[in-house]
Design an enzyme around this catalytic site. Structure first.
Site, mmCIF file in Angstrom:
data_model
loop_
_atom_site.group_PDB
_atom_site.id
_atom_site.type_symbol
_atom_site.label_atom_id
_atom_site.label_comp_id
_atom_site.label_asym_id
_atom_site.label_seq_id
_atom_site.Cartn_x
_atom_site.Cartn_y
_atom_site.Cartn_z
ATOM 1 C CE LYS A 281 -3.603 0.918 12.921
ATOM 2 N NZ LYS A 281 -4.153 0.530 11.605
ATOM 3 C CB VAL B 287 -0.975 0.024 1.193
ATOM 4 C CG1 VAL B 287 -2.005 -1.092 1.062
ATOM 5 C CG2 VAL B 287 -0.241 -0.051 2.525
ATOM 6 C CB CYS C 100 -8.092 -4.264 6.701
ATOM 7 S SG CYS C 100 -9.869 -4.068 6.883
ATOM 8 C CG PHE D 276 -11.206 -7.198 17.115
ATOM 9 C CD1 PHE D 276 -12.210 -7.723 16.308
ATOM 10 C CD2 PHE D 276 -11.512 -6.094 17.897
ATOM 11 C CE1 PHE D 276 -13.478 -7.165 16.271
ATOM 12 C CE2 PHE D 276 -12.770 -5.526 17.878
ATOM 13 C CZ PHE D 276 -13.758 -6.062 17.056
ATOM 14 C CE1 TYR E 197 -1.245 -0.800 15.134
ATOM 15 C CE2 TYR E 197 -2.217 -0.393 17.291
ATOM 16 C CZ TYR E 197 -2.307 -0.908 16.013
ATOM 17 O OH TYR E 197 -3.465 -1.537 15.608
#
Length: 255
Positions: free
Chosen positions: A165, A60, A86, A194, A161
């Site tokens: 985000k 990406v 994602c 998750f 991280y």
């Protein structure tokens, strides 16, 4: 937008949250392009899901690869109705740890993939969407990004991280405002803890302990629950410019 007969590009679609989303979209009648750096896993899922699915190996952060993914989506369905981002990585480390300062290259890589890679896909997909006819609601496309509760509750060792985000969260509203005139919605999902390939690498006891800090339900989130929200976002035209926490009311402790 209606899911049936729509064409959707899912980055990081070979596994985890992206893989679950690709499955849900196909089940709803969508054509799907899976874009992932993992060629083996991405192609295997595409083969499993059938004729309405294509796989394209995609970094990406690479402009040519990202454009090829968008072009493949348009070729598959004649248009690109939605982009669901994602793709991402996790980098952990204190700013100053036992071995000295945080590795700058690792920090940069996290920002490059999670933030710049997300923006790269957005700008190219939106450019294609703007050339399309609008539907009956005046909509030309929907963009759904993936952030994290770490954007708000970043723990010690999550500076890279959390920064990446937080950037995804921060650009959601300005992009939604920019694209409003052409009928493109932009939203972000911020998942909590998750069940993902990263979590699967942890011992069972560790996974249970992480799930237990979530107030309710006291467990790790299921990828299909992320996919269900992503699908709802696509169909609910009033949702726009927002980051939605999907986290069971968890607030991460400092460490």
């Amino acid at each position: 937008m209606e899911l049936r007969d729509s064409t959707v590009l899912v980055t990081g679609g070979g596994s985890g949250l992206g893989g679950a989303t690709a499955r849900a979209l196909v089940a709803a009648g969508c054509r799907v392009v899976i874009a992932d750096v993992n060629a083996e896993g991405g192609q295997a899922l595409a083969d499993e899901l059938g004729e309405s699915v294509r796989f394209i190996r995609t970094n990406v952060t690479d402009e040519a690869a990202a454009k090829a993914a968008v072009d493949t989506t348009v070729e598959l369905g004649g248009r690109i109705d939605a982009l669901i981002n994602c793709a991402g990585i996790v980098v952990a480390g204190k700013a100053v740890g036992r071995d000295g300062p945080h590795d700058l290259a690792a920090f940069s890589r996290c920002i490059q993939i999670n933030l710049i890679g997300t923006f790269n896909m957005i700008r190219l997909a939106a450019a294609a969407m703007q050339q399309q006819d609008a539907n009956a609601q005046g909509e030309r496309g929907v963009i759904v990004n993936t952030a994290s509760v770490a954007a708000y509750d970043g723990q010690i060792g999550q500076a890279a991280y959390a920064a990446s985000k937080s950037g995804v969260v921060g650009m959601t509203l300005p992009l939604a405002r920019e694209f409003a005139k052409t009928g493109i919605r932009v939203l972000t999902i911020a998942p909590g803890l998750f069940e993902t390939p990263m979590m699967s690498a942890l011992p069972e006891a560790a996974r249970e302990a992480l799930g237990a800090i979530t107030p309710f339900p006291s467990r790790l989130g299921k990828p299909h629950e992320f996919a269900e929200l992503a699908c709802h976002i696509l169909t609910n035209t009033m949702l726009n410019g927002e980051t939605i926490r999907l986290d069971g009311a968890v607030r991460l402790p400092p460490k």
